[in-house]
Scaffold this motif. Sequence first.
Motif, PDB file in Angstrom:
ATOM      1  N   TRP A  84       0.819  -1.212   0.000  1.00  0.00           N
ATOM      2  CA  TRP A  84       0.000   0.000   0.000  1.00  0.00           C
ATOM      3  C   TRP A  84       0.857   1.268   0.000  1.00  0.00           C
ATOM      4  CZ3 TRP A  84      -4.743  -1.592  -0.825  1.00  0.00           C
ATOM      5  CH2 TRP A  84      -5.171  -2.795  -0.286  1.00  0.00           C
ATOM      6  N   SER A  85       2.082   1.157   0.493  1.00  0.00           N
ATOM      7  CA  SER A  85       2.881   2.349   0.770  1.00  0.00           C
ATOM      8  C   SER A  85       3.423   2.993  -0.499  1.00  0.00           C
ATOM      9  CB  SER A  85       4.052   1.980   1.693  1.00  0.00           C
ATOM     10  OG  SER A  85       4.790   3.137   2.027  1.00  0.00           O
ATOM     11  N   SER A  86       3.536   4.332  -0.470  1.00  0.00           N
ATOM     12  CA  SER A  86       4.093   5.064  -1.600  1.00  0.00           C
ATOM     13  C   SER A  86       5.598   4.851  -1.714  1.00  0.00           C
ATOM     14  CB  SER A  86       3.804   6.565  -1.456  1.00  0.00           C
ATOM     15  OG  SER A  86       4.332   7.061  -0.242  1.00  0.00           O
ATOM     16  N   MET A  87       6.238   4.379  -0.643  1.00  0.00           N
ATOM     17  CA  MET A  87       7.663   4.075  -0.689  1.00  0.00           C
ATOM     18  C   MET A  87       7.969   2.922   0.252  1.00  0.00           C
ATOM     19  SD  MET A  87       9.306   7.218   1.521  1.00  0.00           S
ATOM     20  CE  MET A  87      10.958   6.589   1.291  1.00  0.00           C
ATOM     21  N   ASN A  88       9.010   2.164  -0.079  1.00  0.00           N
ATOM     22  CA  ASN A  88       9.477   1.079   0.777  1.00  0.00           C
ATOM     23  C   ASN A  88      10.997   1.133   0.827  1.00  0.00           C
ATOM     24  OD1 ASN A  88       7.235  -0.826   1.765  1.00  0.00           O
ATOM     25  ND2 ASN A  88       6.689  -0.546  -0.387  1.00  0.00           N
ATOM     26  N   ILE A  89      11.569   0.589   1.889  1.00  0.00           N
ATOM     27  CA  ILE A  89      13.023   0.573   2.041  1.00  0.00           C
ATOM     28  C   ILE A  89      13.486  -0.869   2.200  1.00  0.00           C
ATOM     29  CG2 ILE A  89      13.185   2.882   3.042  1.00  0.00           C
ATOM     30  CD1 ILE A  89      13.207   1.598   5.809  1.00  0.00           C
ATOM     31  N   ALA A 109       4.765   4.727   4.560  1.00  0.00           N
ATOM     32  CA  ALA A 109       5.821   3.933   5.212  1.00  0.00           C
ATOM     33  C   ALA A 109       5.878   4.221   6.707  1.00  0.00           C
ATOM     34  CB  ALA A 109       7.183   4.204   4.562  1.00  0.00           C
ATOM     35  N   ASN A 110       4.713   4.425   7.310  1.00  0.00           N
ATOM     36  CA  ASN A 110       4.654   4.804   8.727  1.00  0.00           C
ATOM     37  C   ASN A 110       5.166   3.720   9.657  1.00  0.00           C
ATOM     38  OD1 ASN A 110       2.247   5.844   7.053  1.00  0.00           O
ATOM     39  ND2 ASN A 110       2.424   7.407   8.624  1.00  0.00           N
ATOM     40  N   PHE A 111       5.151   2.444   9.224  1.00  0.00           N
ATOM     41  CA  PHE A 111       5.631   1.380  10.114  1.00  0.00           C
ATOM     42  C   PHE A 111       6.904   0.716   9.590  1.00  0.00           C
ATOM     43  CE2 PHE A 111       2.594  -0.753   7.284  1.00  0.00           C
ATOM     44  CZ  PHE A 111       3.332  -1.850   6.855  1.00  0.00           C
ATOM     45  N   ALA A 112       7.603   1.388   8.658  1.00  0.00           N
ATOM     46  CA  ALA A 112       8.884   0.856   8.175  1.00  0.00           C
ATOM     47  C   ALA A 112       9.918   0.896   9.300  1.00  0.00           C
ATOM     48  CB  ALA A 112       9.373   1.684   6.986  1.00  0.00           C
ATOM     49  N   VAL A 128       1.358   1.348  -7.011  1.00  0.00           N
ATOM     50  CA  VAL A 128       0.430   2.478  -6.956  1.00  0.00           C
ATOM     51  C   VAL A 128       0.939   3.466  -5.926  1.00  0.00           C
ATOM     52  CG1 VAL A 128      -1.907   3.224  -6.399  1.00  0.00           C
ATOM     53  CG2 VAL A 128      -1.561   1.099  -7.669  1.00  0.00           C
ATOM     54  N   TRP A 129       1.140   4.690  -6.367  1.00  0.00           N
ATOM     55  CA  TRP A 129       1.526   5.761  -5.448  1.00  0.00           C
ATOM     56  C   TRP A 129       0.257   6.522  -5.098  1.00  0.00           C
ATOM     57  CZ3 TRP A 129       6.843   8.393  -5.646  1.00  0.00           C
ATOM     58  CH2 TRP A 129       6.968   9.314  -4.609  1.00  0.00           C
ATOM     59  N   SER A 130      -0.148   6.425  -3.853  1.00  0.00           N
ATOM     60  CA  SER A 130      -1.359   7.115  -3.404  1.00  0.00           C
ATOM     61  C   SER A 130      -0.991   8.062  -2.276  1.00  0.00           C
ATOM     62  CB  SER A 130      -2.407   6.105  -2.919  1.00  0.00           C
ATOM     63  OG  SER A 130      -3.582   6.771  -2.511  1.00  0.00           O
ATOM     64  N   GLY A 142       5.155   9.963   8.035  1.00  0.00           N
ATOM     65  CA  GLY A 142       5.943   8.756   7.820  1.00  0.00           C
ATOM     66  C   GLY A 142       7.359   9.073   7.380  1.00  0.00           C
ATOM     67  N   LEU A 143       7.862   8.279   6.426  1.00  0.00           N
ATOM     68  CA  LEU A 143       9.190   8.525   5.859  1.00  0.00           C
ATOM     69  C   LEU A 143       9.131   9.508   4.693  1.00  0.00           C
ATOM     70  CD1 LEU A 143      10.790   4.953   5.622  1.00  0.00           C
ATOM     71  CD2 LEU A 143      11.390   6.762   7.225  1.00  0.00           C
ATOM     72  N   GLY A 144       8.015   9.534   4.004  1.00  0.00           N
ATOM     73  CA  GLY A 144       7.968  10.180   2.700  1.00  0.00           C
ATOM     74  C   GLY A 144       7.796  11.674   2.669  1.00  0.00           C
TER      75      GLY A 144
END
Length: 549
Positions: free
Chosen positions: A120-125, A166-169, A426-428, A509-511
Motif C-alpha cells: 500500500w505504501s508510496s515508498m518502501n526501504i 511507510a509509517n511502520f517501516a 500504486v503511489w497514493s 511517515g518517511l515520505g
Amino acid sequence: MFCRPAARLRQAASPLLKQNGLRTRSNQSRQPLKARPAQTPFWNSGKVLLFTAVTGTVAYYYGVNSSTSQIQMAGRKLLGPRYASKKEMEKAIDELRLTLGEDAISTDDEDLHRHGYSEWSSMNIDQLPVAVAYPKSTEEVAQIAKTCHRFKVPMIPYSGGSSLEANFAAPFGGISIDFTFMDKILAMHPDDMDVVVQPSVPWMSLNDQIKDSGLFFPVDPGPSARIGGMVGTSCSGTNAVRYGTMKDWVINLTVVLADGTIIKTRRRPRKSSAGYNLTGLFVGSEGTLGLVTEITLKLAVVPQETSVAVVTFPTIRDAAAAASKVLRAGIPIAAMEIMDDVQMMVVNKAGSTNRKWKEVPTMFFKFSGTKAGVQENIGLVKSIAKAHKSGDFEFARNAEEQKTLWSARKESLWSMMALRREGDEVWSTDVAVPISRLPDIIEISKKEMDDLGLFASILGHIGDGNFHESIMYNSKDPKERAAVEKCVHDMVDRALEMEGTCTGEHGIGLGKKGSLQKELGLDTINVMKSIKRSLDPYWLMNPGKIMDA
C-alpha cells in the motif's frame, strides 16, 4: 583520577597549543627553550592572542560540559542516536523471549518482511525489523519498552499495516511491536456514549459489535484500518465533513513511554481543562512519542434517517465548485466524496460493486438526520448541483443499495490495486487545502496527472478540502518513477502555496518529512524535536518518522 581545574585546563589545551608551535609550562620543564636574542621575545602579541583564544575555547567547553564524558555525549547527540549492535539486539530478543515466552517474539523471515514492507505504501526501504513482538497487555508492552530502552533497540508500533507513507517501516532495524492480540473492547458505556478499546480493534468490527446500542463510531477511513493506526496518523474518512477527524473522537489514551513508564493522558469526561492536552499530543504522533495500548473513544447516535445519492458532472472542476458551494451554504451534509472519470473506470474494471457506473467525474452524497431534515437538505443540494451542470441524482432505494453505492468510493484504492500488472506499483498520497481553493488545485493536478500518460486518478473527501492522487506506474522504470515523484511533489508544493497541508490524513511517515518542514518551518520542527527528546532522549520510538534526529 581527580584533577584540579588549572591542571585540567593545561591538559586539554596542550594538543591545541602544540599544533601552533607553542608549549605548556609542563612541556617547558622537560624541553627547555633555546636561547633567543633579546630583541625577539617568545611572547609576541600574535602568540598572546592565539593563546588567549585557545584557552578561552577550552575553558568554555569545560564550563558547559564539566567532564570529558559529557563532551563525548554532546558529540554523539550531534552525530545522531546510537542504536544497539547486532549482539545487543540478540541479547534483547533473548531476554524478551525469556520474559514473555518463545511465541511472543518472532524472527521468521516472512514475518519480518510483512512488518517492514507494504504494497500500500508510496515508498518502501530495504531495511526490515530484526524481530516482531506480540504483546497481549499494556504490562507486556511496558516490559518490551524497558528491555528495548536498556539495550537501545528501536521500537516500531504495528496496527493494521495499511498505512500509505511507510509509517511502520524500520529504517534502523529494531523490534516491530504488533498489537494483533490486543484487539478487545475493554468497556462499553452506552449511557456516557463512549467505549474503551485496544489498538488492534478494526473500526468496522467495533461498529458491528456495538450496533444494538444505537450508537456508532463515525470516523471511517479504509475498511482495513484499526483504531491504533487511526490514532497514530490522526486519520479522517468519508464522514469527516459532518463528524470531524480522529482527534475529535479520542477522549483519553493509555500510553507506554520509551522507558516503559505507563501513563493515562486524562480521565473519561468529554470535557476537561486539567493540565496539558497530552491526548492531543499523542494523536497524530505516529508512534514517535509512545506506544498507545488503550483508547477511550466518543460515540455518536445512529441517525434516524440516511439517504445516499450519486450524481455526475461534466468536469472535475464543476464537481469541486459544487462541493464548495454546498459547504458555503451551510447544508449539514453527512459525507461528500469525489471521484474522477479514471477512478470510475477503475471501479467498473475491478467489478467490486456489482454494477456499471458512468465513467465521468462523479460525486457521492450521504444525507442523515431526521426524515424532514434529510429531504430538505437533498432539495438544497440538488439546486446547487444543477447550477454547476450536474446530471440527475441517483438515490439508493434501501439499505443494501446504499451500501452498494457507497462501496464504490470505499473500494477505490483496492480497485486500483487489483488492476496492477507484475512490476506495477500504486503511489497514493493526499493533501488538503482551504475549501475555496479546492476547484483550482484539483483542476491543475488532474491535468498534470493526465499529462503523465499513466493510469492515474483523483478522489477524496472533498467536503473538508482533502483529496488524493493515485498513480499506477512501472516500478522497474526509473524515468517513470521520477516523473510520478515530480507530479506528486508538485501537487504537495502547490497545496502549500495555497496555505494548505502536505497531508490531510495519511501522516508524514518517511515520505513527507521535507514537505513538513516547508509547511511549518524549522523553528516549529525544532519545538517538535524538543518534545520528542524530552519523552524519548535516545530516539527509540519509531525513529525516522515525521522528522530526523
